[in-house]
Scaffold this motif. Structure first.
Motif, PDB file in Angstrom:
ATOM      1  N   HIS A  83      85.238   0.465 -38.923  1.00 11.44           N
ATOM      2  CA  HIS A  83      85.401  -0.350 -40.135  1.00 11.44           C
ATOM      3  C   HIS A  83      85.900  -1.747 -39.764  1.00 11.44           C
ATOM      4  N   THR A  84      86.922  -1.805 -38.915  1.00  8.88           N
ATOM      5  CA  THR A  84      87.521  -3.085 -38.525  1.00  8.88           C
ATOM      6  C   THR A  84      86.519  -3.972 -37.788  1.00  8.88           C
ATOM      7  N   LEU A  85      85.682  -3.362 -36.959  1.00 15.53           N
ATOM      8  CA  LEU A  85      84.706  -4.123 -36.185  1.00 15.53           C
ATOM      9  C   LEU A  85      83.423  -4.407 -36.953  1.00 15.53           C
ATOM     10  N   GLY A  86      83.286  -3.801 -38.132  1.00 15.13           N
ATOM     11  CA  GLY A  86      82.065  -3.994 -38.908  1.00 15.13           C
ATOM     12  C   GLY A  86      80.888  -3.195 -38.374  1.00 15.13           C
ATOM     13  N   VAL A  87      81.180  -2.075 -37.727  1.00 21.76           N
ATOM     14  CA  VAL A  87      80.141  -1.207 -37.179  1.00 21.76           C
ATOM     15  C   VAL A  87      79.728  -0.193 -38.237  1.00 21.76           C
ATOM     16  N   ASP A  88      78.423  -0.093 -38.481  1.00 22.37           N
ATOM     17  CA  ASP A  88      77.893   0.956 -39.354  1.00 22.37           C
ATOM     18  C   ASP A  88      77.831   2.213 -38.494  1.00 22.37           C
ATOM     19  N   LEU A  89      78.870   3.017 -38.553  1.00 24.38           N
ATOM     20  CA  LEU A  89      78.999   4.163 -37.661  1.00 24.38           C
ATOM     21  C   LEU A  89      77.902   5.196 -37.901  1.00 24.38           C
ATOM     22  N   GLU A  90      77.500   5.381 -39.133  1.00 23.78           N
ATOM     23  CA  GLU A  90      76.421   6.340 -39.408  1.00 23.78           C
ATOM     24  C   GLU A  90      75.136   5.902 -38.716  1.00 23.78           C
ATOM     25  N   GLN A  91      74.805   4.617 -38.815  1.00 23.77           N
ATOM     26  CA  GLN A  91      73.599   4.100 -38.168  1.00 23.77           C
ATOM     27  C   GLN A  91      73.743   4.163 -36.647  1.00 23.77           C
ATOM     28  N   ALA A  92      74.923   3.814 -36.134  1.00 24.66           N
ATOM     29  CA  ALA A  92      75.154   3.848 -34.687  1.00 24.66           C
ATOM     30  C   ALA A  92      75.037   5.276 -34.151  1.00 24.66           C
ATOM     31  N   LEU A  93      75.553   6.236 -34.899  1.00 27.41           N
ATOM     32  CA  LEU A  93      75.448   7.639 -34.482  1.00 27.41           C
ATOM     33  C   LEU A  93      74.000   8.110 -34.522  1.00 27.41           C
ATOM     34  N   ARG A  94      73.263   7.707 -35.551  1.00 29.29           N
ATOM     35  CA  ARG A  94      71.852   8.065 -35.635  1.00 29.29           C
ATOM     36  C   ARG A  94      71.098   7.548 -34.403  1.00 29.29           C
ATOM     37  N   ALA A  95      71.349   6.275 -34.061  1.00 24.79           N
ATOM     38  CA  ALA A  95      70.687   5.676 -32.899  1.00 24.79           C
ATOM     39  C   ALA A  95      71.095   6.388 -31.612  1.00 24.79           C
ATOM     40  N   LYS A  96      72.363   6.714 -31.472  1.00 24.87           N
ATOM     41  CA  LYS A  96      72.836   7.406 -30.269  1.00 24.87           C
ATOM     42  C   LYS A  96      72.243   8.803 -30.181  1.00 24.87           C
ATOM     43  N   LEU A  97      72.149   9.499 -31.311  1.00 27.23           N
ATOM     44  CA  LEU A  97      71.564  10.846 -31.293  1.00 27.23           C
ATOM     45  C   LEU A  97      70.097  10.805 -30.887  1.00 27.23           C
ATOM     46  N   ASP A  98      69.383   9.741 -31.268  1.00 31.46           N
ATOM     47  CA  ASP A  98      67.995   9.592 -30.818  1.00 31.46           C
ATOM     48  C   ASP A  98      67.934   9.556 -29.294  1.00 31.46           C
ATOM     49  N   VAL A  99      68.903   8.913 -28.669  1.00 34.63           N
ATOM     50  CA  VAL A  99      68.965   8.849 -27.208  1.00 34.63           C
ATOM     51  C   VAL A  99      69.382  10.200 -26.636  1.00 34.63           C
ATOM     52  N   VAL A 100      70.423  10.786 -27.199  1.00 30.19           N
ATOM     53  CA  VAL A 100      70.942  12.056 -26.682  1.00 30.19           C
ATOM     54  C   VAL A 100      69.864  13.135 -26.702  1.00 30.19           C
ATOM     55  N   TYR A 101      69.114  13.229 -27.796  1.00 31.46           N
ATOM     56  CA  TYR A 101      68.131  14.302 -27.909  1.00 31.46           C
ATOM     57  C   TYR A 101      66.840  14.031 -27.160  1.00 31.46           C
ATOM     58  N   THR A 102      66.699  12.855 -26.569  1.00 31.96           N
ATOM     59  CA  THR A 102      65.523  12.599 -25.730  1.00 31.96           C
ATOM     60  C   THR A 102      65.866  12.675 -24.253  1.00 31.96           C
ATOM     61  N   ARG A 103      67.144  12.872 -23.925  1.00 37.37           N
ATOM     62  CA  ARG A 103      67.555  13.049 -22.532  1.00 37.37           C
ATOM     63  C   ARG A 103      67.149  14.427 -22.054  1.00 37.37           C
ATOM     64  N   GLY A 104      67.029  14.551 -20.761  1.00 33.02           N
ATOM     65  CA  GLY A 104      66.799  15.880 -20.201  1.00 33.02           C
ATOM     66  C   GLY A 104      68.104  16.661 -20.219  1.00 33.02           C
ATOM     67  N   TRP A 105      68.004  17.945 -20.411  1.00 30.38           N
ATOM     68  CA  TRP A 105      69.171  18.801 -20.388  1.00 30.38           C
ATOM     69  C   TRP A 105      69.232  19.479 -19.031  1.00 30.38           C
ATOM     70  N   ARG A 106      70.393  19.922 -18.656  1.00 32.01           N
ATOM     71  CA  ARG A 106      70.586  20.563 -17.364  1.00 32.01           C
ATOM     72  C   ARG A 106      69.695  21.785 -17.266  1.00 32.01           C
ATOM     73  N   GLU A 107      69.056  21.901 -16.130  1.00 33.03           N
ATOM     74  CA  GLU A 107      68.207  23.075 -15.900  1.00 33.03           C
ATOM     75  C   GLU A 107      69.090  24.306 -15.725  1.00 33.03           C
ATOM     76  N   GLU A 108      68.546  25.446 -16.112  1.00 38.82           N
ATOM     77  CA  GLU A 108      69.290  26.694 -15.952  1.00 38.82           C
ATOM     78  C   GLU A 108      69.470  27.001 -14.490  1.00 38.82           C
ATOM     79  N   ARG A 109      70.656  27.459 -14.145  1.00 40.18           N
ATOM     80  CA  ARG A 109      70.945  27.844 -12.770  1.00 40.18           C
ATOM     81  C   ARG A 109      70.529  29.287 -12.565  1.00 40.18           C
ATOM     82  N   GLN A 110      70.046  29.556 -11.433  1.00 42.39           N
ATOM     83  CA  GLN A 110      69.587  30.913 -11.159  1.00 42.39           C
ATOM     84  C   GLN A 110      70.467  31.613 -10.185  1.00 42.39           C
TER      85      GLN A 110
END
Length: 110
Positions: A83-110
């Motif tokens: 709020h103090t910085l004037g950041v739209d946190l909902e929009q920033a989180l949406r944008a970050k989630l777009d990045v997070v969900y397009t990253r590769g996830w750790r492969e399963e260890r065998q």
């Protein structure tokens, strides 16, 4: 925010604006952007300390309730900082989630 109303996470932007206004009213007006950034770092450190204490990684122990309280401080302070910085946190989180969900996830260890 009315203390008698039920609280939901959707209330956080309104609560953050209210807390920011109360800080201003209390005279915390010098470098509010820096103050909030430092407050957020401080709260994150307190959260880490609570986790360390609870899981036996510190000189003294601590209850899980300290973890909960400190994590709540981190979230609230993050919203006040946004709020103090004037950041739209909902929009920033949406944008970050777009990045997070397009990253590769750790492969399963065998």
């Amino acid at each position: 925010m009315d203390d008698t109303s039920p609280f939901t996470l959707a209330d956080l932007p309104t609560v953050a604006a209210d807390v920011a206004a109360k800080l201003t009213d209390a005279g915390f007006t010098e470098t509010p952007h820096l103050r909030q950034a430092l407050a957020l770092a401080e709260e994150a450190g307190e959260f880490v300390g609570a986790v360390r204490r609870h899981f036996g990684l510190a000189r003294r122990t601590g209850p899980f309730s300290d973890i909960e309280a400190e994590l709540a401080d981190v979230v609230l302070t993050a919203f006040v900082t946004a709020h103090t910085l004037g950041v739209d946190l909902e929009q920033a989180l949406r944008a970050k989630l777009d990045v997070v969900y397009t990253r590769g996830w750790r492969e399963e260890r065998q």
